[in-house]
Design an enzyme around this catalytic site. Structure first.
Site, PDB file in Angstrom:
ATOM      1  N   CYS A  37      30.211 -40.650 -21.524  1.00 42.92           N
ATOM      2  CA  CYS A  37      30.321 -41.359 -20.247  1.00 42.92           C
ATOM      3  C   CYS A  37      31.163 -42.624 -20.341  1.00 42.92           C
ATOM      4  O   CYS A  37      31.508 -43.211 -19.342  1.00 42.92           O
ATOM      5  CB  CYS A  37      28.936 -41.724 -19.727  1.00 42.92           C
ATOM      6  SG  CYS A  37      28.068 -42.798 -20.861  1.00 42.92           S
ATOM      7  N   CYS A 106      21.668 -41.265 -23.093  1.00 48.61           N
ATOM      8  CA  CYS A 106      21.520 -42.710 -22.943  1.00 48.61           C
ATOM      9  C   CYS A 106      20.500 -43.252 -23.949  1.00 48.61           C
ATOM     10  O   CYS A 106      20.670 -44.345 -24.483  1.00 48.61           O
ATOM     11  CB  CYS A 106      21.096 -43.065 -21.520  1.00 48.61           C
ATOM     12  SG  CYS A 106      21.900 -42.068 -20.250  1.00 48.61           S
TER      13      CYS A 106
HETATM   14  S1  FES Z   1      25.291 -42.486 -18.345  1.00 49.04           S
HETATM   15 FE1  FES Z   1      26.252 -43.538 -19.928  1.00 49.04          FE
HETATM   16  S2  FES Z   1      24.708 -44.287 -21.137  1.00 49.04           S
HETATM   17 FE2  FES Z   1      23.719 -43.376 -19.492  1.00 49.04          FE
END
Ligand code: FES
Lengths: 129, 190
Positions: A37, A106
């Site tokens: 992400c 995460c």
């Molecule tokens: S979406 Fe990137 S760390 Fe949670």
């Protein structure tokens, strides 16, 4: 995305946000990023002479789950020895915060940040000894 | 039920083809949005649900599947990041982005400080200039990563691993760029 109450609590009142001097030999710094992400996290620990983590700080640029995961991680680490802290798993964090499966990476980020901070501290102090 | 093979309804669009084949372009990183746009419009016509009308419910489901495939292909080819990941995937070197969180420390440090800078933009004396500077930084970073990716990619076997690393880094640059652009818009609007 519905966040659990615990996530929201940590997100709105993150514990231990901040920065320590990474040059300080008693400080270990873990820097990690999630290529899934593009979010980044810094987690730091301050260790006393007996090998106990007396303080922990973090800064996370990322989603609510990542902020909550790192906030919780710093809470859990304080007062533990390095070995005890190294036992913390992302699954425990995910469970405590009731993270949905898509948010597991995460909590992985937080686990890896813990390990990286401990590694950094050990590396610093091995070579200094 | 129709006896006509589905391929007759889809103008030869094959869900098994790779995106480069679908768009009739060589497998490589150099892709211009404007260059593939005409083919995209053509493909959208070809897989339009109307053309599947005679095929009943199954045809409609198929139409949705084809349309999604075409859109995903276009989207992937247009995005510098997705294109890089896809290119590695079709060449048999898929990138695992789920794990692998400990990266080049200097790179992460830079990301951290740029994100920090971005978070302080609103408090600065000239937010407009401050956000612009971060955005330009992110753009330059993305451009550099693109160039590096192409270079490594062209190296072939010996370059794949580093190319994958480069693609992972692109995600951070893109995130930074997205956030900077979003903030810049907000600031300019207010
Ligand atoms: S979406 Fe990137 S760390 Fe949670």
């Amino acid at each position: 995305m519905a966040y659990s109450e615990k996530v929201i609590d940590h997100y709105e009142n993150p514990r231990n946000v901040g920065k320590m001097d990474d040059k300080d030999p008693s400080v270990g710094t873990g820097m990690v990023g999630a290529p899934a992400c593009g979010d980044v996290m810094r987690l730091q620990i301050k260790v006393d002479e007996t090998g106990v983590i007396e303080d922990a700080k973090f800064k996370t640029y990322g989603c609510g789950s990542a902020i909550a995961s790192s906030s919780l991680a710093t809470e859990w680490m304080k007062g533990r020895t390095l070995d005890e802290a190294a036992e913390i798993r992302n699954t425990q964090i995910a469970e405590e915060l009731a993270l949905p499966p898509v948010k597991i990476h995460c909590s992985v980020l937080a686990e890896d940040a813990i390990k990286a901070a401990i590694d950094d501290y050990r590396k610093k102090n091995d070579s200094a000894a | 039920m129709s006896d006509i093979p589905f391929s007759d309804h889809t103008g030869g669009v094959d869900l098994r083809s790779n995106y480069f084949e679908l768009f009739g372009i060589p497998v490589g990183y150099d892709v211009e949005r404007s260059a593939i746009q005409p083919r995209y419009l053509e493909l959208q016509r070809v897989v339009h649900p109307d053309r599947f009308a005679g095929l009943g419910e199954r045809g409609q489901r198929l139409a949705i599947q084809y349309a999604a495939f075409v859109n995903e292909a276009f989207d992937t080819l247009c995005s510098p990041l997705k294109r890089a990941l896809y290119l590695l995937e079709v060449s048999g070197h898929p990138v695992d982005v789920e794990r692998n969180t400990v990266m080049d420390a200097a790179f992460l440090m830079e990301q951290m400080s740029l994100r920090e800078e971005l978070s302080e933009v609103r408090d600065s004396a000239d937010p407009e200039a401050a956000v612009e500077s971060v955005r330009e930084n992110a753009e330059a970073m993305m451009d550099a990563l693109k160039d590096e990716f192409v270079r490594l990619w062209q190296e072939g076997e010996t370059g794949y691993e580093q190319a994958a690393d480069c693609a992972r880094k692109m995600h951070f640059a893109e995130k930074l760029l997205d956030e900077a652009e979003q903030l810049e818009e907000e600031i300019l609007d207010s």
